[in-house]
Design an enzyme around this catalytic site. Structure first.
Site, PDB file in Angstrom:
ATOM      1  CB  SER A  24      -0.994  -0.030   1.111  1.00 22.48           C
ATOM      2  OG  SER A  24      -1.714  -1.176   1.004  1.00 22.48           O
ATOM      3  CG  HIS A  55      -2.597  -4.837  -2.236  1.00 22.39           C
ATOM      4  ND1 HIS A  55      -1.481  -5.215  -2.222  1.00 22.39           N
ATOM      5  CD2 HIS A  55      -3.092  -3.813  -1.207  1.00 22.39           C
ATOM      6  CE1 HIS A  55      -0.970  -4.947  -0.855  1.00 22.39           C
ATOM      7  NE2 HIS A  55      -1.933  -3.954  -0.475  1.00 22.39           N
ATOM      8  CG  HIS A  77      -2.569  -8.343   3.106  1.00 22.88           C
ATOM      9  ND1 HIS A  77      -3.041  -7.934   2.049  1.00 22.88           N
ATOM     10  CD2 HIS A  77      -1.532  -7.579   3.410  1.00 22.88           C
ATOM     11  CE1 HIS A  77      -2.477  -6.821   1.855  1.00 22.88           C
ATOM     12  NE2 HIS A  77      -1.543  -6.683   2.712  1.00 22.88           N
ATOM     13  CE1 TYR A  79      -6.418  -7.913   4.938  1.00 24.42           C
ATOM     14  CE2 TYR A  79      -4.315  -7.542   5.805  1.00 24.42           C
ATOM     15  CZ  TYR A  79      -5.362  -7.319   4.902  1.00 24.42           C
ATOM     16  OH  TYR A  79      -5.029  -6.220   4.215  1.00 24.42           O
ATOM     17  CD  GLU A  80      -6.443 -10.138   0.842  1.00 22.70           C
ATOM     18  OE1 GLU A  80      -7.097  -9.871  -0.342  1.00 22.70           O
ATOM     19  OE2 GLU A  80      -5.016  -9.898   0.660  1.00 22.70           O
ATOM     20  CB  ALA A 107       1.363   0.807   4.541  1.00 21.67           C
ATOM     21  CG  MET A 202      -2.066  -5.786   9.393  1.00 20.97           C
ATOM     22  SD  MET A 202      -3.692  -5.594   9.039  1.00 20.97           S
ATOM     23  CE  MET A 202      -4.087  -4.334  10.430  1.00 20.97           C
ATOM     24  CB  SER A 203       1.953  -7.666   4.621  1.00 22.19           C
ATOM     25  OG  SER A 203       2.910  -6.431   4.314  1.00 22.19           O
ATOM     26  CG  ASN A 226      -1.004   4.069  11.217  1.00 25.32           C
ATOM     27  OD1 ASN A 226      -0.932   3.706  10.282  1.00 25.32           O
ATOM     28  ND2 ASN A 226      -0.683   3.552  12.690  1.00 25.32           N
ATOM     29  CG  HIS A 238      -7.294  -0.170   3.968  1.00 24.69           C
ATOM     30  ND1 HIS A 238      -6.079  -0.504   4.053  1.00 24.69           N
ATOM     31  CD2 HIS A 238      -7.707  -0.273   2.487  1.00 24.69           C
ATOM     32  CE1 HIS A 238      -5.767  -0.999   2.701  1.00 24.69           C
ATOM     33  NE2 HIS A 238      -6.409  -0.610   1.910  1.00 24.69           N
TER      34      HIS A 238
END
Length: 265
Positions: A24, A55, A77, A79-80, A107, A202-203, A226, A238
């Site tokens: 991202s 993406h 990811h 989480y998907e 990110a 998260m990646s 952030n 997001h």
């Protein structure tokens, strides 16, 4: 399937030796590719489906400067769908097609007050807090992977010097991988700080493990979008991540161009 995809990549006549996985905020690098050939992930056996805004889900072959490159425009990811090995087919295919180095981007949230949103960090190490591996189910001794130098020290030295010459501030630190997709709580952020992390996301960690298992050298960079939850008043989302990343994209792209130019031919 990775062998079939590798054959398809070789059949294009392109010979990339550097792959860049665009997270991202890093997608504008694709606009800098000369003579691009676009291959949707859906056309390449073993490549993932992507379902996250920012993406694109395509492989871009071309040149950046003197280097032939393969841009992975997006990742799937964990989480998907819960699959931490979702990028295995893509990474194995690129390695089989001749890629030697994977440059990763993401990110991330900053856990260090000296590293502010919009700034960049090179990963020196990581914390696999999910404690799951994309190598589960692999056979043979190679699955017992040594991650002492997961992020290649020599390449990091070259990247550090490239950033200095380009006048780009580049922090360096430890990245903590959390599963998501929810953001962390303030208590979790305090825990991560005490564990020695400077960034959280998260990646990246599963792909690093897969790339090292495939014999690739790895570099990785975070774009801070952030401060970690509890370190600032602003609510996280997001949309916020994409907005901050978009505003910082020129600096991120300039860093990647400088780093790629400095990598071995």
């Amino acid at each position: 399937m990775s062998n079939e995809a590798a054959q398809m990549l070789r059949a294009t006549g392109r010979r990339p030796h550097i792959a860049v996985l665009l997270g991202s905020g890093w997608a504008p690098l694709a606009q800098r590719v000369v003579d691009p050939l676009r291959l949707p992930y859906a056309s390449l056996p073993g490549f993932p489906q992507t379902g996250i805004a920012g993406h694109a889900g395509e492989l871009l072959l071309g040149r950046i400067g003197a280097h032939e490159v393969a841009l992975l425009c997006g990742r799937r990811h964990a989480y998907e769908g819960g699959d931490v090995a979702a990028m295995k087919g893509a990474i194995d295919a690129l390695a089989a097609a001749g890629v030697q180095t994977l440059v990763q981007t993401n990110a991330a949230g900053s856990l260090d007050e000296t590293m502010r949103p919009g700034e960049l960090m090179m990963l020196a190490d990581h914390l696999n807090l999910v404690q799951h591996s994309p190598l589960v189910g692999e056979r043979g001794a190679a699955r017992f992977l040594d991650l002492r130098d997961a992020y290649d020290p020599a390449l990091r030295t070259q990247a550090r010097e490239a950033a200095r010459r380009a006048g780009i501030t580049l922090h360096e630190g430890v990245y903590a991988w959390v599963l998501g997709p929810q953001f962390e709580t303030p208590a979790e952020i305090r825990m991560l700080q005490r564990l020695g992390a400077q960034a959280v996301g998260m990646s990246t960690v599963p792909e690093t493990i897969l790339a090292r298992h495939a014999g690739l050298r790895v570099l990785a960079f975070s774009l801070f979008t952030n401060m970690g939850c509890g370190l600032q008043a602003e609510a996280l989302s997001h949309a916020h991540t994409l907005a901050v990343a978009g505003g910082s994209a020129p600096r991120a792209v300039a860093l990647l161009e400088a780093v790629i130019a400095a990598l071995p031919a």
